[in-house]
Structure formats: structure tokens, C-alpha cells
Design an enzyme around this catalytic site. Sequence first.
Site, PDB file in Angstrom:
ATOM      1  N   GLU A  47     -52.565 -47.941 -22.775  1.00 43.16           N
ATOM      2  CA  GLU A  47     -51.821 -46.753 -22.325  1.00 43.16           C
ATOM      3  C   GLU A  47     -51.910 -46.572 -20.806  1.00 43.16           C
ATOM      4  O   GLU A  47     -53.012 -46.511 -20.251  1.00 43.16           O
ATOM      5  CB  GLU A  47     -52.387 -45.506 -23.041  1.00 43.16           C
ATOM      6  N   LYS A 230     -57.929 -36.787 -29.386  1.00 44.26           N
ATOM      7  CA  LYS A 230     -57.278 -38.073 -29.128  1.00 44.26           C
ATOM      8  C   LYS A 230     -57.462 -38.454 -27.655  1.00 44.26           C
ATOM      9  O   LYS A 230     -57.721 -39.608 -27.314  1.00 44.26           O
ATOM     10  CB  LYS A 230     -55.795 -37.994 -29.503  1.00 44.26           C
ATOM     11  N   ASP A 246     -67.062 -51.507 -32.846  1.00 39.83           N
ATOM     12  CA  ASP A 246     -66.182 -51.065 -33.930  1.00 39.83           C
ATOM     13  C   ASP A 246     -65.746 -49.627 -33.643  1.00 39.83           C
ATOM     14  O   ASP A 246     -66.405 -48.663 -34.037  1.00 39.83           O
ATOM     15  CB  ASP A 246     -66.963 -51.165 -35.246  1.00 39.83           C
TER      16      ASP A 246
HETATM   17  C1  MEV Z   1     -52.450 -38.524 -24.197  1.00 41.33           C
HETATM   18  O1  MEV Z   1     -52.743 -39.853 -24.544  1.00 41.33           O
HETATM   19  C2  MEV Z   1     -53.665 -37.641 -24.333  1.00 41.33           C
HETATM   20  C3  MEV Z   1     -53.422 -36.159 -24.128  1.00 41.33           C
HETATM   21  O2  MEV Z   1     -52.400 -35.704 -25.009  1.00 41.33           O
HETATM   22  C4  MEV Z   1     -54.724 -35.449 -24.419  1.00 41.33           C
HETATM   23  C5  MEV Z   1     -54.617 -33.937 -24.449  1.00 41.33           C
HETATM   24  O3  MEV Z   1     -53.552 -33.402 -24.734  1.00 41.33           O
HETATM   25  O4  MEV Z   1     -55.677 -33.306 -24.252  1.00 41.33           O
HETATM   26  C6  MEV Z   1     -52.958 -35.872 -22.714  1.00 41.33           C
END
Ligand code: MEV
Length: 415
Positions: A47, A230, A246
Site C-alpha cells: 500500500e 486496520k 505469521d
Molecule cells: C488505510 O489503509 C488506513 C486508514 O483507513 C486507517 C484509519 O482510518 O485509521 C487510514
Amino acid sequence: MLGESIGAEQADMMIENVVGRFALPLGIGANFLIDGQEYLIPMAVEEPSVVAAVSAAALLARSGGGFSTGSTDPVMIAQIQLLDVVDSAKARGMILASQEEILNCADTSPSLSRLGGGPKSVEVRQLPDTPAGPMLIVHLLIDCRDAMGANAANTAAEAVAPLLEKLSGGRAGLRILSNLSDRRRAWAEVEIPAAAFNSDDYSGKDVVRGIAEANAFAYADSYRAATHNKGIFNGVDAVLLATGNDWRAVEAGAHAWAARDGQYRALTDWYVRTCGDCESIFGRLELPMAVGTVGGATQSHPSARMALKILGLEAKGETDSEQDSCGSDEDVGAESGRQGARRLSEIAAAVGLAQNLAALRALATTGIQKGHMRLHARQVAVAAGAEGDAVEFVAGQLVREGKIRLERARELLQR
Ligand code: MEV
């Protein structure tokens, strides 16, 4: 470019039905000061913006003295499911009274015990009401030292099952580690003065308030918490992947941990601290972190070995034991404490906290799209077939036009 990776023959030995190899970019997260020590962080990730954002956040963290971290002993849980137990209270008593015999029987890895690890204690949990009736669940707590410990836990669980059947009068079902490794946790903390967030467009005090409000949103709302967490794993997974760990195991454990009070919540805590006229933002991330610096891909994959070397965590200990998935003597290394797997878990926690800080800061101010644009535009330019100088030319034009589209990139390229 550091390009060492696995050869075709090695790939063929790692998994089944191999048709090729799959490479990812390996970047370096810069500016990290963790417990007073400088680190360059190897990160494997697809990413755009992740590495740039985490490096910027690590730079900000330096104005508060960097990250402080900690971790528990590297204790994994192996579960043995016992079914058809007639008197579960009595069986529980029998098992707990035979703890020493069970631990001896579970002690299947001489190298682990030699290094001070191995099975440490036994717990019994009753599940009186499952869709398949009542069950008794035995937990073996095993100190896995510098190994992730899946092999050690699974081997020990299988070894003690017959004894547990005898003690309980029941039938053993599953014998497998738990990925909710809540006895093996790592944490990172940081405190940054609000003034460090001052910019032409925003006052630092507003920014830190925005970060605390963003965290409160993710604490209270599972929809937001999933996105928030995430973002943490953008950083954590990139380190785990680069070091051959892992990451699915760590993700599974962390998400279960995030829901430990019955609601899925943010893994972090951010709040504003006030001292007279001064304000700062304090952040903390704690999560289960079952990682290894010996065994499996951490040592067999050349890029993972190199990543561990960059972190100063390359294995120096016993590395000669079996590593296959049914081996009885998992590779456990000689180093322990803050040099080996525990240190890696602490570093990964610091990276996760920095990644989250970067996201919350952007979200609480300009939004994340602005920063993403240029890198995203480069990816679109490459996808359209641009090479060399054309990549920057096409990406720059896409950003200026404010529309990052593949067809437009192709048009620009043709021109
Ligand atoms: C994008 O990969 C991650 C975000 O969406 C995390 C968040 O919203 O805190 C920017």
C-alpha cells in the site's frame, strides 16, 4: 536494491502446487527511537503511503522522546478439548491435582527447556453449554522463548491428550494452540507535546484534541474500530511480513483481544494530558503478539533474515533443531528477553502505534486523500504502462488534474 529472495527450489519446498514466486516492495520505516535506541524498520507492504506516513509519525514521536515499550513473557496457550466427561467438576480437580505429571508429559522440546522455556502451568475451563454439549477445555501455558511456538504448543497438546483422557474419563477432541495469545502481549506508549503538531493551517492543540476524539470514536463504535485497527495493522503486518512471521496469527489474536469485553473496540488509547498551559497527547497500544525470531521462515527466507539483521535481532542461538510442522523440537534460539522475539514484538507494537498516529493526525486535519494522491497516481501510471521518467510525468499530471484514473493515464501516456 536489496533483492535477496527465495529461489524456485526453495519456494517449491515451502508450500504446495508452486507455480511461481510473489514479490512485494520492502521499505524502511525511518526515524524510530524506541526505548532510547535508534531503529530502521524493514516493512514489506503493497500500500502506498504506509512507509512515508509511519516515518513522519516516528519523527513527531521523537519530540516526546520516542516510544517506550514492554512485553510479557512469551507464553503461548495450547488447548485440549475434552468431551463426554461425566463429572466435569471432579475431572477438573483430577487434572489440576496432576499438574506436575501433565507438565512433565508436555515437556517435549529439550532445547526449549534448556533455555528456560517449556510448559509452565495448566488451567481448566468448563464450557457447560455449547451446541455439542458440555466440554472441558484444558490450557497448557508454554513459554516459547524466541520461537513463535506453534509447533511447540501443538506437539505438547498432542502429547498430553492421552493422559488427560485418563484423568478426566473423557475423550480428547481438538489439540491445537490458541491464536488468542493473550498471555503473550506487547505494548508501546508515546507522549508528544501538542506544540509539535503546530502548522500553518492547524494549531497543535486542535490536532491533539482531534486525535483523542478520533480514538474515542473507535472505542465506542465497532464500524470505526475495524478501520482504525486496520490502520494499526498496516504497520504491524508490514514488519511481521518482512521478518517472516505469521501475521494472520497475530491479526486473529489482536482482533479477538479487541473484542474482549464483548464489543469490538480500538486497540489503542489516545488522550490529551494538560499540565498548566501545556498540552500533550499520550498514546498507548497493547495487543497479543505471538512472533518469533527463530524457526520457520524467519530463518529460512533470506529477506526475513536480512530484515531481522537490520533490526539487530538475527538469531545467535541454537538453530539446529527440527523446524517442520510435525517436528517435536522446535527451533527456539538462545537469546530471550529484549533481544529476541520479545524485542521484535515491542518494535512491532511501536510501529503499529506510529502508523495509527499518522492516520489519526491526517484524518483529524486534512484527511488522508491528499497524502495518498501522489503515490496512488504513481501506481495508476505504472498500471497504465508508464516506465522510467514517464511515471512521474503521468502521475504529476493526474494529480494536477485532480482525477486519478487509469483511462486518463493511458491517454497521457499515448500522447
Ligand atoms: C488505510 O489503509 C488506513 C486508514 O483507513 C486507517 C484509519 O482510518 O485509521 C487510514
